[in-house]
Design an enzyme around this catalytic site. Structure first.
Site, PDB file in Angstrom:
ATOM      1  CG  HIS A 190       2.521   2.461  -0.553  1.00  0.00           C
ATOM      2  ND1 HIS A 190       1.971   1.605  -1.479  1.00  0.00           N
ATOM      3  CD2 HIS A 190       3.264   1.689   0.267  1.00  0.00           C
ATOM      4  CE1 HIS A 190       2.363   0.373  -1.219  1.00  0.00           C
ATOM      5  NE2 HIS A 190       3.154   0.389  -0.175  1.00  0.00           N
TER       6      HIS A 190
ATOM      7  CG  ASP B 207      -2.414   5.343   2.267  1.00  0.00           C
ATOM      8  OD1 ASP B 207      -2.649   4.634   3.255  1.00  0.00           O
ATOM      9  OD2 ASP B 207      -1.512   5.106   1.447  1.00  0.00           O
TER      10      ASP B 207
ATOM     11  CD  GLN C  51       3.838   3.757   8.958  1.00  0.00           C
ATOM     12  OE1 GLN C  51       3.787   2.685   8.354  1.00  0.00           O
ATOM     13  NE2 GLN C  51       4.422   3.856  10.148  1.00  0.00           N
TER      14      GLN C  51
ATOM     15  CE  LYS D  59       1.825   0.026   7.448  1.00  0.00           C
ATOM     16  NZ  LYS D  59       2.718   0.826   6.588  1.00  0.00           N
TER      17      LYS D  59
ATOM     18  CB  CYS E  10       5.735   0.540  -2.268  1.00  0.00           C
ATOM     19  SG  CYS E  10       5.856  -1.226  -2.252  1.00  0.00           S
TER      20      CYS E  10
HETATM   21  N1  PMP Z   1      -0.031   3.112   1.880  1.00  0.00           N
HETATM   22  C1  PMP Z   1       0.884   3.151   2.834  1.00  0.00           C
HETATM   23  C2  PMP Z   1       1.241   4.466   3.470  1.00  0.00           C
HETATM   24  C3  PMP Z   1       1.485   1.967   3.276  1.00  0.00           C
HETATM   25  O1  PMP Z   1       2.403   2.013   4.253  1.00  0.00           O
HETATM   26  C4  PMP Z   1       1.120   0.738   2.676  1.00  0.00           C
HETATM   27  C5  PMP Z   1       1.759  -0.556   3.109  1.00  0.00           C
HETATM   28  N2  PMP Z   1       3.133  -0.525   3.243  1.00  0.00           N
HETATM   29  C6  PMP Z   1       0.161   0.761   1.665  1.00  0.00           C
HETATM   30  C7  PMP Z   1      -0.402   1.959   1.293  1.00  0.00           C
HETATM   31  C8  PMP Z   1      -0.275  -0.490   0.952  1.00  0.00           C
HETATM   32  O2  PMP Z   1      -0.801  -1.396   1.865  1.00  0.00           O
HETATM   33  P1  PMP Z   1      -1.203  -2.873   1.385  1.00  0.00           P
HETATM   34  O3  PMP Z   1       0.008  -3.455   0.726  1.00  0.00           O
HETATM   35  O4  PMP Z   1      -1.558  -3.568   2.647  1.00  0.00           O
HETATM   36  O5  PMP Z   1      -2.340  -2.736   0.445  1.00  0.00           O
END
Ligand code: PMP
Length: 406
Positions: free
Chosen positions: A118, A195, A198, A221, A361
């Protein structure tokens, strides 16, 4: 009989006059009454600025703040002083990049990422690379979306100082081999930043068993409110790190020309905290624990099997990554041939079905897959077999709606 769906008020809201089929859980999840009520009750009865007031109300707010930290530490199997509250995964990862990366990495060092990261686990490391001269090295998944042992052997070397990877990609939904990565990191003397944005909604994450150095996730999430996130860091590493943001509450003593800093985790929690969000996160964890991980995982696996089987029966659909339901956690990314992902998502929206279209993203992954974008259906604890059937039935019509014969 009461169902999980009854716990989520938003699921009874009609979308375009139709029942809401919420399949964008990888973007954010809906909140159960247990979370909504806990936040409301905190704000109605306990709200004050923690660590400041000497009065009883302030003590209750401080207790709510520290009790939430304790629940999060139990959730990850960490110690309370290894849990830092942030706004979200993005802030957690930036904290590591700016405080650890900028301080300890230098020219000649290598930072290993996966091309599936991401942007929030990629752009901060580009900044670190630019400022320190450390080189970015990418891991590329095989045709099924897996990181192979050979790929890890090639890319993780004696020059590797930091490996930053998502435990589960928010596009491919596939879990990476964390144990293999950590083993190689230990040999190289590198730290591992995981990270977990997910992964935490779909599997128990034990940071001690995984032996990662940092782990990050977002409350939103995980059925908790937006605006609350977590960074886990090994105490001995956090102790060595300078502050990220500076200001109130993260100090020891402040003089005109210099300051001393608080011990961790407070050193990394500058300014007024989102205690309502922390309380909501603790309530979400309590709610998930009450459902039980075995139940959650069995339910989500059944949904995944149904969805993958349904998609396999529709011609002209390409699903990205391994098609085995055991390998997937919450996410199916795909495209309908000749149909722009935004058209697919808009057509499904007219049936009350919410799925996401775009690059999610993860633009480097899109480039690697040689696509501009895709659609993504993502599942959560309140989704039902009927939700999956609604998705499949609606998808069957997409090409026809767009004017194709089949
Ligand atoms: N890493 C991953 C794997 C994600 O799925 C997400 C959110 N879609 C993020 C980072 C970023 O999360 P946030 O926008 O809540 O900071």
């Amino acid at each position: 009989m009461k169902t999980i769906q009854d716990d989520f008020p938003i699921l009874s809201v009609l979308e375009n006059g139709k029942r809401l089929v919420y399949l964008d859980n990888a973007a954010t999840t809906q909140k159960p009454l247990a979370v909504l009520n806990a936040v409301e009750s905190y704000n109605k009865q306990d709200n004050a600025n923690p660590h400041r007031g000497v009065y009883e109300l302030g003590a209750r707010a401080t207790k709510a703040h520290e009790d939430s930290r304790s629940i999060v530490s139990g959730f990850l199997n960490a110690s309370t002083d290894e849990i830092i509250f942030t706004q979200n995964t993005t802030e957690s990862l930036n904290l590591v990049a700016y405080s650890y990366g900028m301080e300890f990495l230098k020219e000649g060092d290598e930072i290993v990422l996966s091309v599936a990261e991401h942007h929030s686990n990629l752009v901060p490391w580009q900044r670190v690379s630019k400022v320190t001269g450390a080189k970015l090295v990418y891991l590329y998944p095989d045709a099924f979306g897996h990181l192979t042992e050979e790929e890890l052997d090639q890319k993780i070397t004696s020059k590797t100082r930091l490996i930053a990877v998502a435990q589960v990609s928010n596009v491919l939904g596939i879990e990476i081999p964390v144990a293999s990565i950590v083993r190689r990191a230990r040999k190289a003397g590198a730290v591992v930043v995981l990270d977990c944005a997910q992964s935490v909604p779909h599997m128990p994450v034990d940071v001690k068993a995984l032996d990662v150095d940092f782990a990050a996730f977002s409350g939103h999430k995980l059925y908790a409110p937006m605006g609350i996130g977590v960074l886990y860091g090994k105490k001995e590493i956090l102790d060595k790190m300078p502050p990220f943001l500076t200001g109130g509450d993260m100090i020891g003593n402040v003089h005109e020309q210099s300051s001393t800093y608080a011990e961790v985790p407070r050193r990394f929690e500058a300014g007024t905290r989102n205690v309502g969000g922390e309380v909501g996160l603790a309530a979400a964890i309590g709610y998930l624990n009450s459902l039980g991980w075995d139940n959650i995982q069995n339910h989500e696996r059944d949904l995944m099997i149904r969805a993958l089987n349904g998609l396999a029966e529709i011609p002209h659909i390409t699903v990205y990554g391994d098609l085995s339901p055991d390998k997937r956690h919450g996410v199916i990314a795909f495209n309908v041939e000749d149909v722009h992902p935004h058209d697919t998502a808009s057509l499904l929206d007219s049936d009350g079905i919410t799925i996401r279209a775009g690059h999610h993203c993860a633009q480097p992954l899109m480039e690697y897959l040689k696509i501009n974008s895709c659609v993504r259906a993502s599942f959560g604890i309140y989704n039902t077999p009927e939700d999956v059937d609604a998705l499949i039935n609606s998808l069957k019509n997409v090409r026809r709606w767009m004017g194709y014969g089949s």
